[in-house]
Design a protein around this motif. Sequence first.
Motif, PDB file in Angstrom:
ATOM      1  N   MET A   1       0.822  -1.195   0.000  1.00 19.36           N
ATOM      2  CA  MET A   1       0.000   0.000   0.000  1.00 19.36           C
ATOM      3  C   MET A   1       0.868   1.262   0.000  1.00 19.36           C
ATOM      4  O   MET A   1       0.549   2.222  -0.682  1.00 19.36           O
ATOM      5  N   ASN A   2       1.978   1.270   0.732  1.00 24.60           N
ATOM      6  CA  ASN A   2       2.839   2.441   0.774  1.00 24.60           C
ATOM      7  C   ASN A   2       3.440   2.763  -0.586  1.00 24.60           C
ATOM      8  O   ASN A   2       3.598   3.933  -0.934  1.00 24.60           O
ATOM      9  N   TYR A   3       3.782   1.728  -1.372  1.00 24.69           N
ATOM     10  CA  TYR A   3       4.332   1.951  -2.704  1.00 24.69           C
ATOM     11  C   TYR A   3       3.265   2.525  -3.631  1.00 24.69           C
ATOM     12  O   TYR A   3       3.574   3.322  -4.511  1.00 24.69           O
ATOM     13  N   PHE A   4       2.022   2.134  -3.419  1.00 22.92           N
ATOM     14  CA  PHE A   4       0.920   2.717  -4.200  1.00 22.92           C
ATOM     15  C   PHE A   4       0.819   4.216  -3.914  1.00 22.92           C
ATOM     16  O   PHE A   4       0.586   5.013  -4.817  1.00 22.92           O
ATOM     17  N   LEU A   5       1.015   4.613  -2.667  1.00 29.77           N
ATOM     18  CA  LEU A   5       0.980   6.032  -2.318  1.00 29.77           C
ATOM     19  C   LEU A   5       2.139   6.790  -2.963  1.00 29.77           C
ATOM     20  O   LEU A   5       1.971   7.945  -3.379  1.00 29.77           O
ATOM     21  N   VAL A   6       3.295   6.155  -3.066  1.00 31.76           N
ATOM     22  CA  VAL A   6       4.432   6.763  -3.763  1.00 31.76           C
ATOM     23  C   VAL A   6       4.064   6.951  -5.233  1.00 31.76           C
ATOM     24  O   VAL A   6       4.272   8.025  -5.805  1.00 31.76           O
ATOM     25  N   PHE A   7       3.499   5.920  -5.841  1.00 28.25           N
ATOM     26  CA  PHE A   7       3.069   5.986  -7.241  1.00 28.25           C
ATOM     27  C   PHE A   7       2.069   7.120  -7.435  1.00 28.25           C
ATOM     28  O   PHE A   7       2.215   7.956  -8.326  1.00 28.25           O
ATOM     29  N   LEU A   8       1.067   7.153  -6.591  1.00 29.87           N
ATOM     30  CA  LEU A   8       0.009   8.154  -6.682  1.00 29.87           C
ATOM     31  C   LEU A   8       0.565   9.566  -6.462  1.00 29.87           C
ATOM     32  O   LEU A   8       0.249  10.495  -7.216  1.00 29.87           O
ATOM     33  N   GLY A   9       1.404   9.730  -5.471  1.00 27.58           N
ATOM     34  CA  GLY A   9       1.996  11.037  -5.195  1.00 27.58           C
ATOM     35  C   GLY A   9       2.851  11.527  -6.347  1.00 27.58           C
ATOM     36  O   GLY A   9       2.816  12.711  -6.706  1.00 27.58           O
ATOM     37  N   ALA A  10       3.634  10.639  -6.935  1.00 30.28           N
ATOM     38  CA  ALA A  10       4.489  11.020  -8.066  1.00 30.28           C
ATOM     39  C   ALA A  10       3.663  11.364  -9.300  1.00 30.28           C
ATOM     40  O   ALA A  10       4.088  12.161 -10.134  1.00 30.28           O
ATOM     41  N   ALA A  11       2.482  10.773  -9.400  1.00 28.01           N
ATOM     42  CA  ALA A  11       1.617  11.015 -10.558  1.00 28.01           C
ATOM     43  C   ALA A  11       0.884  12.345 -10.464  1.00 28.01           C
ATOM     44  O   ALA A  11       0.454  12.892 -11.477  1.00 28.01           O
ATOM     45  N   ILE A  12       0.754  12.879  -9.270  1.00 29.12           N
ATOM     46  CA  ILE A  12      -0.010  14.109  -9.067  1.00 29.12           C
ATOM     47  C   ILE A  12       0.890  15.320  -9.307  1.00 29.12           C
ATOM     48  O   ILE A  12       1.925  15.465  -8.648  1.00 29.12           O
ATOM     49  N   PRO A  13       0.491  16.186 -10.258  1.00 29.12           N
ATOM     50  CA  PRO A  13       1.295  17.398 -10.466  1.00 29.12           C
ATOM     51  C   PRO A  13       1.417  18.196  -9.161  1.00 29.12           C
ATOM     52  O   PRO A  13       0.498  18.238  -8.361  1.00 29.12           O
ATOM     53  N   TRP A  14       2.544  18.815  -8.985  1.00 29.17           N
ATOM     54  CA  TRP A  14       2.912  19.638  -7.827  1.00 29.17           C
ATOM     55  C   TRP A  14       3.362  18.828  -6.625  1.00 29.17           C
ATOM     56  O   TRP A  14       3.972  19.369  -5.739  1.00 29.17           O
ATOM     57  N   LEU A  15       3.067  17.540  -6.526  1.00 30.09           N
ATOM     58  CA  LEU A  15       3.705  16.713  -5.492  1.00 30.09           C
ATOM     59  C   LEU A  15       4.996  16.204  -6.093  1.00 30.09           C
ATOM     60  O   LEU A  15       6.065  16.493  -5.615  1.00 30.09           O
ATOM     61  N   GLU A  16       4.856  15.386  -7.113  1.00 26.71           N
ATOM     62  CA  GLU A  16       5.951  14.930  -7.947  1.00 26.71           C
ATOM     63  C   GLU A  16       7.111  14.296  -7.184  1.00 26.71           C
ATOM     64  O   GLU A  16       7.006  13.945  -6.026  1.00 26.71           O
ATOM     65  N   LEU A  17       8.220  14.139  -7.897  1.00 27.89           N
ATOM     66  CA  LEU A  17       9.353  13.358  -7.409  1.00 27.89           C
ATOM     67  C   LEU A  17      10.095  13.986  -6.232  1.00 27.89           C
ATOM     68  O   LEU A  17      10.527  13.286  -5.326  1.00 27.89           O
ATOM     69  N   GLY A  18      10.273  15.285  -6.262  1.00 26.55           N
ATOM     70  CA  GLY A  18      11.084  15.966  -5.250  1.00 26.55           C
ATOM     71  C   GLY A  18      10.527  15.854  -3.849  1.00 26.55           C
ATOM     72  O   GLY A  18      11.261  15.992  -2.877  1.00 26.55           O
ATOM     73  N   LEU A  19       9.267  15.591  -3.729  1.00 28.05           N
ATOM     74  CA  LEU A  19       8.637  15.421  -2.426  1.00 28.05           C
ATOM     75  C   LEU A  19       8.381  13.942  -2.122  1.00 28.05           C
ATOM     76  O   LEU A  19       8.683  13.468  -1.031  1.00 28.05           O
ATOM     77  N   VAL A  20       7.865  13.239  -3.093  1.00 31.27           N
ATOM     78  CA  VAL A  20       7.405  11.863  -2.879  1.00 31.27           C
ATOM     79  C   VAL A  20       8.560  10.891  -2.638  1.00 31.27           C
ATOM     80  O   VAL A  20       8.488  10.061  -1.730  1.00 31.27           O
ATOM     81  N   ILE A  21       9.612  10.988  -3.419  1.00 32.44           N
ATOM     82  CA  ILE A  21      10.735  10.047  -3.260  1.00 32.44           C
ATOM     83  C   ILE A  21      11.401  10.218  -1.895  1.00 32.44           C
ATOM     84  O   ILE A  21      11.579   9.226  -1.175  1.00 32.44           O
ATOM     85  N   PRO A  22      11.767  11.430  -1.487  1.00 37.48           N
ATOM     86  CA  PRO A  22      12.344  11.557  -0.141  1.00 37.48           C
ATOM     87  C   PRO A  22      11.405  11.079   0.969  1.00 37.48           C
ATOM     88  O   PRO A  22      11.840  10.389   1.897  1.00 37.48           O
ATOM     89  N   LEU A  23      10.116  11.407   0.875  1.00 30.03           N
ATOM     90  CA  LEU A  23       9.167  10.953   1.905  1.00 30.03           C
ATOM     91  C   LEU A  23       9.068   9.425   1.944  1.00 30.03           C
ATOM     92  O   LEU A  23       9.007   8.838   3.025  1.00 30.03           O
ATOM     93  N   GLY A  24       9.047   8.803   0.779  1.00 30.87           N
ATOM     94  CA  GLY A  24       8.987   7.338   0.722  1.00 30.87           C
ATOM     95  C   GLY A  24      10.206   6.687   1.348  1.00 30.87           C
ATOM     96  O   GLY A  24      10.105   5.729   2.116  1.00 30.87           O
TER      97      GLY A  24
END
Length: 146
Positions: A1-24
Amino acid sequence: MNYFLVFLGAAIPWLELGLVIPLGIISGLNPLAVIIVGFIGNMVTVLALIIGYDKFKLWLAKRNEGKEQKVSKRSERAKALWDKYGLPGMLMLGPILIGTHVAAFIGMTLGASKFKTTIWSTISIGVWAIIFGVATSLGFDFLVRE
């Protein structure tokens, strides 16, 4: 489930990689898996934007018909990046300055082909996913070790 949230967060404009990858990674997920899932999540929506660009442009034109067009600060930054560095530079700097989705959209608006936008978006998202993942992993390990 946590990886799905990473996927979803990265897919949403303005969240993207710079926030989602470090949080994951900070939350304890496997860094390599977070980088890969984040990359895929961001690419899915960027590719959807590139593929659906023509329909989106038509929809936007109809929606804004008769309205005064106001230029956003992100659009101004993207145009400045385009003028200075062209499509490759704008898409490579996009994730940290204006967002991958905005960079791809504006690149196509300024005349870039879908093929070149796809290639440079893929390179940019891949490079930044690795940079954010490695930097977070090294930084986090540095903070945790005594």
